[in-house]
Design a protein around this motif. Structure first.
Motif, short mmCIF file in Angstrom:
data_model
loop_
_atom_site.label_atom_id
_atom_site.label_comp_id
_atom_site.label_asym_id
_atom_site.label_seq_id
_atom_site.Cartn_x
_atom_site.Cartn_y
_atom_site.Cartn_z
N GLN A 78 0.78 -1.49 15.52
CA GLN A 78 2.03 -1.38 14.76
C GLN A 78 2.14 -2.50 13.73
OE1 GLN A 78 5.11 -1.36 17.72
NE2 GLN A 78 4.69 0.75 18.34
N ALA A 79 1.78 -3.70 14.11
CA ALA A 79 1.86 -4.83 13.19
C ALA A 79 0.94 -4.62 12.00
CB ALA A 79 1.50 -6.12 13.92
N ARG A 80 -0.25 -4.07 12.26
CA ARG A 80 -1.21 -3.84 11.18
C ARG A 80 -0.70 -2.76 10.21
NH1 ARG A 80 -5.32 -3.76 14.15
NH2 ARG A 80 -5.46 -1.55 14.57
N GLY A 81 0.03 -1.78 10.72
CA GLY A 81 0.50 -0.68 9.87
C GLY A 81 1.89 -0.87 9.29
N ALA A 82 2.63 -1.86 9.76
CA ALA A 82 4.03 -2.03 9.34
C ALA A 82 4.16 -2.34 7.85
CB ALA A 82 4.70 -3.12 10.16
N LYS A 83 3.37 -3.28 7.34
CA LYS A 83 3.50 -3.67 5.94
C LYS A 83 3.15 -2.52 4.99
CE LYS A 83 2.13 -7.09 2.53
NZ LYS A 83 1.21 -8.15 2.19
N PRO A 84 2.00 -1.85 5.18
CA PRO A 84 1.71 -0.73 4.28
C PRO A 84 2.76 0.39 4.37
CG PRO A 84 -0.25 -1.29 5.55
CD PRO A 84 0.89 -2.11 6.08
N LEU A 85 3.26 0.66 5.56
CA LEU A 85 4.28 1.70 5.71
C LEU A 85 5.56 1.31 4.96
CD1 LEU A 85 5.20 4.39 6.90
CD2 LEU A 85 5.83 3.15 9.00
N THR A 86 5.96 0.07 5.12
CA THR A 86 7.15 -0.43 4.42
C THR A 86 6.99 -0.30 2.91
OG1 THR A 86 7.58 -1.98 6.22
CG2 THR A 86 8.66 -2.44 4.12
N LYS A 121 -2.98 7.94 1.92
CA LYS A 121 -4.01 7.45 1.00
C LYS A 121 -4.40 6.01 1.32
CE LYS A 121 -2.83 10.40 -2.92
NZ LYS A 121 -2.25 10.44 -4.27
N ARG A 122 -3.47 5.27 1.89
CA ARG A 122 -3.76 3.86 2.23
C ARG A 122 -4.58 3.73 3.51
NH1 ARG A 122 0.45 -0.62 0.85
NH2 ARG A 122 1.04 -0.01 -1.25
N MET A 123 -4.58 4.75 4.32
CA MET A 123 -5.34 4.70 5.57
C MET A 123 -6.80 4.48 5.22
SD MET A 123 -3.04 5.02 7.87
CE MET A 123 -3.94 5.30 9.36
#
Length: 192
Positions: A78-86, A121-123
């Motif tokens: 979750q921490a790794r994905g939080a910034k890009p999702l935000t 696309k960021r994945m």
């Protein structure tokens, strides 16, 4: 092992100071050598055996029944994905000043499809990097669980917990008359 020895030394020093403060000088060395010293040594040996068992467990195939492991892995992901999702949500957000409104109120609209597309696309399609991140998350979680086990099962169970039981009224009550006499009797030079 160094931490184990350090904690054992702190406990031993504590008991030594307590022993010097509360025990009369004439029986101090006899009590320490006959009761306390051997018990402290046995406790440290038990802690080393426990540590060896845990290390043996860790060297085998890792099976973890502790929910803490899954919680930690999930938090890492979750921490790794939080910034890009935000950032993707922010990029898909539109703020529009409300018509006929005399204040500075804004209407916020999020284009969910645009946010999902941007996030997709960021994945990172790089399987090697993704696998390495997943493996690192798992190792980090196993390490945290290992440290928690060492703290509880080795340090607390065998070294820190129960020093008051090393020499207590129950221990004295279970001693033979010969043992009590060898500790508490006056030195031979004082006997008449």
């Amino acid at each position: 092992m160094d931490h184990l020895e350090s904690v054992a030394l702190v406990c031993s020093n504590f008991l030594s100071i307590l022993h010097q403060e509360k025990c009369s000088k004439d029986i101090r060395s006899r009590l320490w050598s006959s009761q306390i010293q051997d018990t402290l040594k046995a406790r440290q040996e038990a802690a080393v055996r426990e540590l060896d068992l845990i290390i043996e467990d860790v060297k085998s195939y890792p099976i973890n029944y502790n929910h803490y492991y899954i919680d930690t892995v999930s938090k890492q992901r979750q921490a790794r994905g939080a910034k890009p999702l935000t950032e993707c949500i922010e990029g898909a957000t539109q703020r529009i000043k409300l018509e006929d409104c005399r204040s500075n109120h804004l209407s916020t609209k999020i284009d969910v499809d645009r946010a999902v597309e941007s996030y997709s696309k960021r994945m990172n399609p790089n399987m090697e990097k993704h696998s390495c991140q997943e493996a690192l998350d798992c190792l980090f979680s196993i390490y945290k669980t290992f440290i928690a086990n060492i703290t509880t099962q080795v340090i607390e169970r065998h070294i820190v917990r129960g020093p008051e039981k090393i020499f207590s009224p129950v221990v004295v009550n279970n001693m033979s008359d010969v043992q009590v006499e060898s500790i508490a009797s006056e030195p031979g030079s004082n006997k008449s």
